[in-house]
Design a protein around this motif. Structure first.
Motif, mmCIF file in Angstrom:
data_model
loop_
_atom_site.group_PDB
_atom_site.id
_atom_site.type_symbol
_atom_site.label_atom_id
_atom_site.label_comp_id
_atom_site.label_asym_id
_atom_site.label_seq_id
_atom_site.Cartn_x
_atom_site.Cartn_y
_atom_site.Cartn_z
ATOM 1 N N HIS A 316 0.828 -1.214 0.000
ATOM 2 C CA HIS A 316 0.000 0.000 0.000
ATOM 3 C C HIS A 316 0.860 1.261 0.000
ATOM 4 O O HIS A 316 0.476 2.287 -0.594
ATOM 5 C CB HIS A 316 -0.921 -0.011 1.219
ATOM 6 C CG HIS A 316 -1.800 1.191 1.320
ATOM 7 N ND1 HIS A 316 -2.915 1.377 0.522
ATOM 8 C CD2 HIS A 316 -1.737 2.283 2.122
ATOM 9 C CE1 HIS A 316 -3.494 2.526 0.827
ATOM 10 N NE2 HIS A 316 -2.803 3.096 1.798
ATOM 11 N N LEU A 317 2.019 1.216 0.663
ATOM 12 C CA LEU A 317 2.898 2.383 0.748
ATOM 13 C C LEU A 317 3.940 2.418 -0.362
ATOM 14 O O LEU A 317 4.725 3.362 -0.445
ATOM 15 C CB LEU A 317 3.596 2.406 2.112
ATOM 16 C CG LEU A 317 2.664 2.543 3.318
ATOM 17 C CD1 LEU A 317 3.453 2.411 4.609
ATOM 18 C CD2 LEU A 317 1.923 3.867 3.275
ATOM 19 N N GLY A 318 3.983 1.374 -1.203
ATOM 20 C CA GLY A 318 4.929 1.364 -2.316
ATOM 21 C C GLY A 318 6.364 1.148 -1.917
ATOM 22 O O GLY A 318 7.272 1.652 -2.592
ATOM 23 N N CYS A 319 6.600 0.400 -0.838
ATOM 24 C CA CYS A 319 7.969 0.123 -0.367
ATOM 25 C C CYS A 319 8.500 -1.111 -1.113
ATOM 26 O O CYS A 319 8.326 -2.254 -0.655
ATOM 27 C CB CYS A 319 7.990 -0.095 1.136
ATOM 28 S SG CYS A 319 7.299 1.274 2.079
ATOM 29 N N ILE A 320 9.142 -0.892 -2.248
ATOM 30 C CA ILE A 320 9.510 -2.001 -3.133
ATOM 31 C C ILE A 320 10.532 -2.921 -2.481
ATOM 32 O O ILE A 320 10.411 -4.153 -2.552
ATOM 33 C CB ILE A 320 10.051 -1.451 -4.462
ATOM 34 C CG1 ILE A 320 8.970 -0.641 -5.178
ATOM 35 C CG2 ILE A 320 10.523 -2.591 -5.357
ATOM 36 C CD1 ILE A 320 9.414 -0.061 -6.496
ATOM 37 N N SER A 321 11.548 -2.354 -1.842
ATOM 38 C CA SER A 321 12.591 -3.197 -1.246
ATOM 39 C C SER A 321 12.038 -4.026 -0.094
ATOM 40 O O SER A 321 12.430 -5.189 0.091
ATOM 41 C CB SER A 321 13.759 -2.330 -0.767
ATOM 42 O OG SER A 321 13.327 -1.394 0.209
ATOM 43 N N VAL A 322 11.107 -3.465 0.686
ATOM 44 C CA VAL A 322 10.483 -4.227 1.769
ATOM 45 C C VAL A 322 9.609 -5.336 1.192
ATOM 46 O O VAL A 322 9.604 -6.474 1.687
ATOM 47 C CB VAL A 322 9.657 -3.298 2.680
ATOM 48 C CG1 VAL A 322 8.930 -4.102 3.744
ATOM 49 C CG2 VAL A 322 10.559 -2.258 3.340
ATOM 50 N N VAL A 323 8.867 -5.043 0.134
ATOM 51 C CA VAL A 323 8.044 -6.051 -0.529
ATOM 52 C C VAL A 323 8.910 -7.195 -1.028
ATOM 53 O O VAL A 323 8.577 -8.378 -0.837
ATOM 54 C CB VAL A 323 7.262 -5.414 -1.698
ATOM 55 C CG1 VAL A 323 6.646 -6.486 -2.585
ATOM 56 C CG2 VAL A 323 6.169 -4.489 -1.169
#
Length: 623
Positions: A316-323
């Motif tokens: 939802h927050l667009g945190c690509i590296s966390v995803v």
């Protein structure tokens, strides 16, 4: 008749009713609700000179005071001398602690910065405060455990304001360690220290909670060294444990220390969230997520009270590296839907328009695109809502690597429209069929725009509200302005400032001021104005219309493109026209210094007036 002696005769006097004497008692105030409000008793205050001396650290003022006097001086908030002194936050200490926290992941740089700050900032600033606190505690040890109106001890206040050296001093004073040795403490001394460390304020915060909350890594390490590694820190009134607070900050150094030193650090947080939820919500900090997953891998599929996993928040927050880090650990989290709408992390990323996050999720689990939410909306619907036709959703076909998306193209969902028709509605004002003018799509967009994931709202949708008629009017205005600028620039280029040389020879017909720098600037800016205005005219006339005239449903897009492009070019043309006028005026008026200088202010004056008008319009709109 009885005779009464004169001495016994009583003269009659009028009786005067005397008002009874009352002892003054405080009256109860009547609250607005009609209930008596208790008057506060025993209001305390601290002498002004005493307060200033405590805040500024003037030890000489306290030399004549003994324990009863020091203990009796309190503010209305029940702060004692230590509270007042420690509440004074040092900017140098805060700055140095912030640098140390951010460089802890780089050991060599951290060591160098620590030495520099220790010798030049931290040590110098903390020595004076340490001397004051030490002398006061020697005179009045009872101040150490006194609490203020918020239930905070001096240790709480020191933790809140980043006084790492003072925390160590308070621990020594509590343990009554000899020669400052905290490693050789007896069991009674250790228990006394731990009892002080576990004191909670009115919000159930220990000193460790506050040290973590305010991001002091060194202080956290100091507090944990004297605590039982198996002690379970409880959550505060906000249901936040120290580990949750560190994860909420995304502080990797703090997380590492808490998980290394403490064996039973609680992962829980408010609304049934975990520390991994907090790390995913802290931003695109994959290292914080990695640290928590190494300690407890099972947190990746934990759901909060709304059914959201950490992957939901990261998507939802667009945190690509966390995803990516979460998917590397367990891809099955990508198939979990939330409780309210059944939305998977993939749908949440598409709803926000984060195309990079969508790519990342599809790379690790391409078949999760088959899942739709409880409203029947698919990945293609949400991409169409965000007007992203060039990504996955392409009219006439889809990319081969996303072949499973073909089955979603015919799904209509609760709105009754396929993704193709939704895309046409979003992209074009005049769609294919009349049924697209109905309101289900607009109502769905409004409902989606009101949705939230925790406290993070859905990004607003940018729908077109410009009609074709207004675009045509803007286009006509741009045509007039472009033609006018092109005409003026052409005329100025033919009849240059200063005129031409009339003498016969090689230089006949050349500008007289050709060697002046200002004249060269005039020629360049005038040429740019002519080029920009001609390009704006060319955009309007026949270039795109000739290519796309047979595609009627793109007419609005063409007009919008033309209007925006022409407006951008004309804004640049106006800018260089003003510069050309200013430089041309300067080169002609150069013999007159006053007028030449005044011509230099033409360009700044134009933009000053423009921004003043914009500011006034903004203020009026606000009112």
């Amino acid at each position: 008749m009885v005779h009464i002696p004169a001495k016994q005769q009583v003269r009659w006097r009028p009786r005067v009713r005397r008002r009874p004497r009352f002892r003054w008692q405080p009256r109860h105030k009547i609250a607005s609700a009609g209930k008596p409000e208790e008057l506060e008793q025993n209001i305390t205050c601290m002498d002004a000179s005493f307060y200033k001396a405590a805040a500024e650290g003037k030890i000489e003022v306290f030399n004549n005071y003994q324990e009863p006097d020091l203990a009796s001086h309190k503010t209305p908030n029940h702060d004692n001398v230590l509270h007042v002194n420690l509440a004074t936050h040092e900017l140098a200490a805060w700055f140095s602690n912030g640098i140390l926290s951010s460089t802890r992941s780089l050991p060599k740089l951290y060591f160098f910065i620590f030495l520099f700050l220790w010798f030049f900032i931290i040590k110098k600033k903390s020595e004076k405060r340490s001397n004051l606190i030490g002398q006061i505690l020697n005179k009045c040890p009872s101040l150490l455990l006194q609490t203020n109106a918020k239930g905070q001890t001096p240790l709480h206040v020191a933790a809140m304001n980043g006084h790492s050296a003072i925390v160590k001093l308070l621990i020594k004073s509590c343990a009554k360690a000899r020669d400052g040795d905290l490693e050789m403490l007896e069991m009674g001394q250790v228990n006394a220290v731990r009892e002080m460390l576990r004191i909670t304020d009115q919000e159930s915060n220990t000193a460790l909670h506050l040290a973590v909350k305010y991001g002091d890594v060194e202080m956290v390490k100091e507090l944990l060294e004297h605590e039982d590694p198996d002690f379970q820190y409880s959550a505060n009134n906000n249901q936040e444990t120290p580990l949750y607070l560190a994860a909420k900050r995304g502080d990797t150094g703090m997380l590492s220390i808490l998980l290394e030193i403490s064996n039973s650090t609680g992962h829980g947080g408010p609304h049934s969230r975990t520390a991994l939820h907090a790390a995913a919500m802290a931003g695109d900090i994959a290292e914080a997520t990695t640290i928590i997953l190494k300690k407890n891998r099972n947190l990746i599929k934990k759901r909060d009270e709304d059914g959201h996993t950490p992957l939901h928040y990261a998507a939802h927050l667009g945190c690509i590296s966390v995803v990516e880090e979460l998917l590397k650990t367990d891809v099955s989290a990508a198939y979990i839907g939330d409780r309210k709408l059944g939305m998977t992390p993939l749908l949440m990323a598409a709803r926000q328009g984060y195309l990079g996050t969508v790519r990342k999720i599809l790379f690790y689990c391409p078949d999760c695109c088959d899942k739709v939410d409880k409203r029947g909306l698919s990945l293609l619907h949400y991409l169409a809502f965000r007007d992203s036709p060039h990504f996955l959703f392409i009219p006439g076909g889809t990319k081969p690597e996303y072949g499973s998306l073909r089955n979603l193209r015919n799904l209509e969902g609760d709105i009754g429209f396929t993704p193709d028709k939704v895309s046409d509605f979003i992209r074009h004002e005049q769609p294919f069929t009349a049924d697209l003018r109905e309101k289900p799509i607009e109502d769905m967009l409004k409902a989606i725009a009101r949705e939230k994931v925790a406290e993070f709202p859905v990004l607003p949708f940018h729908l077109r509200t410009v009609s074709a008629e207004s675009l045509e009017k803007s286009r006509d205005t741009n045509l007039v302005v472009a033609a006018l600028i092109a005409t003026v620039a052409f005329a100025a280029g033919i009849t240059v400032p200063g005129g031409f040389k009339g003498e016969k020879g090689l230089e006949e017909g050349t500008p007289i001021l050709i060697h002046e720098i200002a004249f060269k600037a005039f020629v360049v800016t005038n040429a740019l104005a002519f080029i920009f205005s001609i390009c704006a005219l060319a955009i309007h006339f026949g270039v795109n219309d000739l290519l796309l005239s047979r595609i009627p449903f793109w007419i609005t897009d063409i007009t919008l493109y033309q209007t925006r492009s022409a407006s951008n070019l004309l804004s640049r043309a106006i800018t260089v026209t003003v510069i050309a006028f200013s430089t041309g005026s300067y080169v002609v008026l150069k013999p007159s210094h006053g007028l030449a200088i005044a011509s230099c202010f033409i360009c700044p004056a134009v933009y000053f007036c423009y921004y003043i008008e914009v500011f006034i319009a903004w203020v009026k709109m606000d009112l």
